[in-house]
Motif scaffolding. Structure first.
Motif, PDB file in Angstrom:
ATOM      1  N   SER A 154     -17.449  13.089  16.728  1.00  0.00           N
ATOM      2  CA  SER A 154     -17.957  11.840  16.078  1.00  0.00           C
ATOM      3  C   SER A 154     -16.695  10.826  16.184  1.00  0.00           C
ATOM      4  CB  SER A 154     -18.063  11.960  14.381  1.00  0.00           C
ATOM      5  OG  SER A 154     -16.835  12.672  13.870  1.00  0.00           O
ATOM      6  N   LEU A 155     -15.520  11.283  16.960  1.00  0.00           N
ATOM      7  CA  LEU A 155     -14.315  10.049  17.136  1.00  0.00           C
ATOM      8  C   LEU A 155     -14.746   9.326  18.503  1.00  0.00           C
ATOM      9  CD1 LEU A 155     -11.421  12.546  16.988  1.00  0.00           C
ATOM     10  CD2 LEU A 155     -11.863  10.836  15.298  1.00  0.00           C
ATOM     11  N   GLY A 156     -14.294   7.977  18.007  1.00  0.00           N
ATOM     12  CA  GLY A 156     -14.536   7.044  19.258  1.00  0.00           C
ATOM     13  C   GLY A 156     -13.187   6.953  19.729  1.00  0.00           C
ATOM     14  N   SER A 157     -12.933   5.994  20.584  1.00  0.00           N
ATOM     15  CA  SER A 157     -11.798   6.142  21.442  1.00  0.00           C
ATOM     16  C   SER A 157     -10.372   6.230  20.608  1.00  0.00           C
ATOM     17  CB  SER A 157     -11.610   4.673  22.154  1.00  0.00           C
ATOM     18  OG  SER A 157     -11.438   3.632  21.343  1.00  0.00           O
ATOM     19  N   ILE A 158     -10.604   6.137  19.264  1.00  0.00           N
ATOM     20  CA  ILE A 158      -9.065   6.317  18.518  1.00  0.00           C
ATOM     21  C   ILE A 158      -8.678   7.591  19.024  1.00  0.00           C
ATOM     22  CG2 ILE A 158      -8.519   7.343  16.524  1.00  0.00           C
ATOM     23  CD1 ILE A 158      -9.694   5.266  14.910  1.00  0.00           C
TER      24      ILE A 158
ATOM     25  N   TYR B 161       0.818  -1.251   0.040  1.00  0.00           N
ATOM     26  CA  TYR B 161      -0.195   0.038   0.181  1.00  0.00           C
ATOM     27  C   TYR B 161       0.834   1.214   0.029  1.00  0.00           C
ATOM     28  CZ  TYR B 161      -4.486  -2.349   0.716  1.00  0.00           C
ATOM     29  OH  TYR B 161      -5.645  -2.989   0.575  1.00  0.00           O
ATOM     30  N   ASN B 162       0.363   2.323  -0.341  1.00  0.00           N
ATOM     31  CA  ASN B 162       0.889   3.647  -0.450  1.00  0.00           C
ATOM     32  C   ASN B 162       1.090   3.955   0.878  1.00  0.00           C
ATOM     33  OD1 ASN B 162       1.236   6.655  -0.354  1.00  0.00           O
ATOM     34  ND2 ASN B 162       0.834   6.481  -2.436  1.00  0.00           N
ATOM     35  N   THR B 163       2.246   4.207   1.662  1.00  0.00           N
ATOM     36  CA  THR B 163       2.204   4.466   3.281  1.00  0.00           C
ATOM     37  C   THR B 163       1.745   5.785   3.362  1.00  0.00           C
ATOM     38  OG1 THR B 163       4.357   5.184   2.732  1.00  0.00           O
ATOM     39  CG2 THR B 163       4.002   2.870   3.647  1.00  0.00           C
ATOM     40  N   GLY B 164       1.596   6.613   2.247  1.00  0.00           N
ATOM     41  CA  GLY B 164       0.845   7.981   2.449  1.00  0.00           C
ATOM     42  C   GLY B 164      -0.559   7.941   3.051  1.00  0.00           C
ATOM     43  N   GLY B 165      -1.051   6.824   2.930  1.00  0.00           N
ATOM     44  CA  GLY B 165      -2.385   6.688   3.429  1.00  0.00           C
ATOM     45  C   GLY B 165      -2.561   6.626   4.894  1.00  0.00           C
ATOM     46  N   MET B 166      -1.480   6.201   5.783  1.00  0.00           N
ATOM     47  CA  MET B 166      -1.364   6.529   7.058  1.00  0.00           C
ATOM     48  C   MET B 166      -1.249   8.214   7.386  1.00  0.00           C
ATOM     49  SD  MET B 166       1.152   4.599   9.736  1.00  0.00           S
ATOM     50  CE  MET B 166      -0.043   3.245  10.597  1.00  0.00           C
ATOM     51  N   ILE B 167      -0.330   8.821   6.690  1.00  0.00           N
ATOM     52  CA  ILE B 167      -0.382  10.094   6.853  1.00  0.00           C
ATOM     53  C   ILE B 167      -1.687  11.007   6.684  1.00  0.00           C
ATOM     54  CG2 ILE B 167       0.766  12.324   6.131  1.00  0.00           C
ATOM     55  CD1 ILE B 167       3.171  10.638   5.388  1.00  0.00           C
ATOM     56  N   GLU B 168      -2.094  10.545   5.598  1.00  0.00           N
ATOM     57  CA  GLU B 168      -3.791  11.246   5.540  1.00  0.00           C
ATOM     58  C   GLU B 168      -4.784  10.776   6.480  1.00  0.00           C
ATOM     59  OE1 GLU B 168      -3.092  10.256   0.669  1.00  0.00           O
ATOM     60  OE2 GLU B 168      -4.786   9.514   1.780  1.00  0.00           O
ATOM     61  N   MET B 169      -4.439   9.620   6.974  1.00  0.00           N
ATOM     62  CA  MET B 169      -5.380   9.309   8.113  1.00  0.00           C
ATOM     63  C   MET B 169      -5.102  10.176   9.398  1.00  0.00           C
ATOM     64  SD  MET B 169      -7.858   7.172   8.579  1.00  0.00           S
ATOM     65  CE  MET B 169      -8.792   7.335  10.188  1.00  0.00           C
ATOM     66  N   PHE B 170      -4.050  10.325   9.794  1.00  0.00           N
ATOM     67  CA  PHE B 170      -3.818  11.124  10.907  1.00  0.00           C
ATOM     68  C   PHE B 170      -4.176  12.673  10.730  1.00  0.00           C
ATOM     69  CE2 PHE B 170      -0.243   7.845  11.897  1.00  0.00           C
ATOM     70  CZ  PHE B 170      -1.146   7.135  12.635  1.00  0.00           C
ATOM     71  N   GLN B 171      -3.877  13.083   9.334  1.00  0.00           N
ATOM     72  CA  GLN B 171      -4.498  14.380   9.117  1.00  0.00           C
ATOM     73  C   GLN B 171      -5.903  14.550   9.096  1.00  0.00           C
ATOM     74  OE1 GLN B 171      -2.505  14.594   5.008  1.00  0.00           O
ATOM     75  NE2 GLN B 171      -0.779  15.763   5.963  1.00  0.00           N
ATOM     76  N   MET B 172      -6.571  13.410   8.829  1.00  0.00           N
ATOM     77  CA  MET B 172      -8.018  13.526   8.706  1.00  0.00           C
ATOM     78  C   MET B 172      -8.427  13.596  10.328  1.00  0.00           C
ATOM     79  SD  MET B 172     -10.793  11.397   9.212  1.00  0.00           S
ATOM     80  CE  MET B 172     -11.131   9.716   8.336  1.00  0.00           C
ATOM     81  N   LEU B 173      -7.742  12.811  11.052  1.00  0.00           N
ATOM     82  CA  LEU B 173      -7.982  12.772  12.580  1.00  0.00           C
ATOM     83  C   LEU B 173      -7.778  14.243  13.077  1.00  0.00           C
ATOM     84  CD1 LEU B 173      -6.756   9.328  13.779  1.00  0.00           C
ATOM     85  CD2 LEU B 173      -8.891   9.976  13.501  1.00  0.00           C
ATOM     86  N   GLN B 174      -6.891  14.929  12.564  1.00  0.00           N
ATOM     87  CA  GLN B 174      -6.582  16.123  13.050  1.00  0.00           C
ATOM     88  C   GLN B 174      -7.741  17.019  12.749  1.00  0.00           C
ATOM     89  OE1 GLN B 174      -2.357  17.695  11.990  1.00  0.00           O
ATOM     90  NE2 GLN B 174      -1.921  15.661  11.961  1.00  0.00           N
ATOM     91  N   GLN B 175      -8.085  17.038  11.610  1.00  0.00           N
ATOM     92  CA  GLN B 175      -9.433  17.802  11.060  1.00  0.00           C
ATOM     93  C   GLN B 175     -10.426  17.697  11.945  1.00  0.00           C
ATOM     94  OE1 GLN B 175      -9.361  20.444   8.985  1.00  0.00           O
ATOM     95  NE2 GLN B 175      -7.239  19.899   8.697  1.00  0.00           N
ATOM     96  N   VAL B 176     -10.865  16.404  11.980  1.00  0.00           N
ATOM     97  CA  VAL B 176     -12.066  15.845  12.837  1.00  0.00           C
ATOM     98  C   VAL B 176     -12.079  16.361  14.434  1.00  0.00           C
ATOM     99  CG1 VAL B 176     -13.592  14.106  13.641  1.00  0.00           C
ATOM    100  CG2 VAL B 176     -12.590  13.892  11.418  1.00  0.00           C
TER     101      VAL B 176
END
Ligand SMILES: [Zn+2]
Length: 302
Positions: A239-243, A217-232
């Motif tokens: 809407s965030l669970g225990s993550i 997989y493109n490891t940038g997916g993990m970076i994007e995920m953390f960016q999305m969590l920052q936005q949320v």
């Protein structure tokens, strides 16, 4: 006198060098996991872990609603199996479940059981992002983090009840008595099983990143995920669970991921799988108006 001065200078040099080396080492928080061996040594046997995982699953079923849609389940299971097959724990039966819950969350218990909320699927925009979270959860199971929590709960007193080794022994012994039920309820509803230390979270991020890379997989997916969590979380994080509640700051997680990629995985954030038609189809299948109200909320029995 001159000799002393030189010695003094040399000593200063040695101290400064030692400090420099330790500061450099401290810059990569993943170094301590790099050569670690992952086994059940020091914990219960793998056989007992698998048994407990099933009992925990039965307990969880009382508290949450699983998605009953074959194409959703098949897709997530395929994605998960593909990642788990490239993890450092390939010899256990992995099982991936989709939970009907709109919060952005996923969690792992023990012995290969991973649970993904529909809210997470709705919030992600690529397969690599979803895979990065599943890889992180697989990392918790490879790192034996649930087992570590069980061990800690063993010596903990909760609401007057001790989840003692003897009671856990009763669960594993297959007893259905009140004590065994209470211990299991405390372990699950009390949240002990999924409450990982910050260090365990970092380790799961580390293992998840390599899992992502090894599955091409493109490891940038993990970076994007953390960016999305920052936005949320900027938007209140409702809407965030225990993550986010129990995990390190997503900015730190993003920085750690970037550091690791630039030091050891250069270019992997520019190649590999980012998305798939199947993922886009899945997004269309996931119900958008789910309820997070569990079928029946269980608490540790008094
Ligand atoms: Zn985690």
């Amino acid at each position: 006198m001159k000799l002393f001065a030189n010695w003094h200078r040399m000593l200063t040099l040695v101290i400064v060098s030692a400090l420099f080396v330790s500061v450099m080492a401290a810059q990569n928080p993943y170094d301590k996991f790099r050569n670690k061996e992952y086994t059940n040594k020091g914990y219960m046997s793998e056989q007992d872990e698998l048994k407990l995982a099933e009992q925990v699953h039965q307990e969880l079923l009382k508290q949450m609603r699983l998605v009953d849609d074959r194409s959703i389940n098949d897709y997530v299971n395929r994605l998960g199996q593909n990642l788990a097959a490239r993890s450092e724990r390939r010899n256990i039966p992995w099982k991936f479940y989709v939970v009907n819950d709109k919060t952005i969350n996923a969690f792992a218990t023990l012995g290969g059981r991973v649970y993904v909320h529909t809210g997470l699927i709705s919030a992600t925009t690529s397969e690599a992002q979803l895979a990065s979270v599943i890889g992180h959860e697989i990392g918790h199971i490879v790192g034996r983090h649930g087992l570590e929590n069980v061990k800690r709960a063993n010596s903990m007193k909760t609401q007057g009840a001790v989840i003692g080794a003897t009671i856990l022994g009763a669960i594993l012994g297959g007893q259905q008595g009140a004590e065994a039920g209470m211990a299991l309820g405390s372990l699950v509803a009390g949240g002990f099983l999924m409450k990982h230390s910050r260090e365990a979270e970092r380790e799961a991020d580390f293992l998840g990143l390599y899992n992502l890379k090894n599955a091409n997989y493109n490891t940038g997916g993990m970076i994007e995920m953390f960016q999305m969590l920052q936005q949320v979380s900027k938007g209140g994080g409702g809407s965030l669970g225990s993550i986010l509640a129990s995990h390190p700051d997503p900015r730190e997680r993003e920085a750690n991921t970037r550091t690791e990629i630039s030091a050891y995985l250069q270019g992997t954030d520019r190649r590999g799988i980012s998305n798939s038609n199947e993922f886009q189809r899945l997004k269309g299948l996931v119900p958008t108006a789910q309820t997070s109200t569990p079928a029946r909320k269980t608490r540790p029995r008094p």
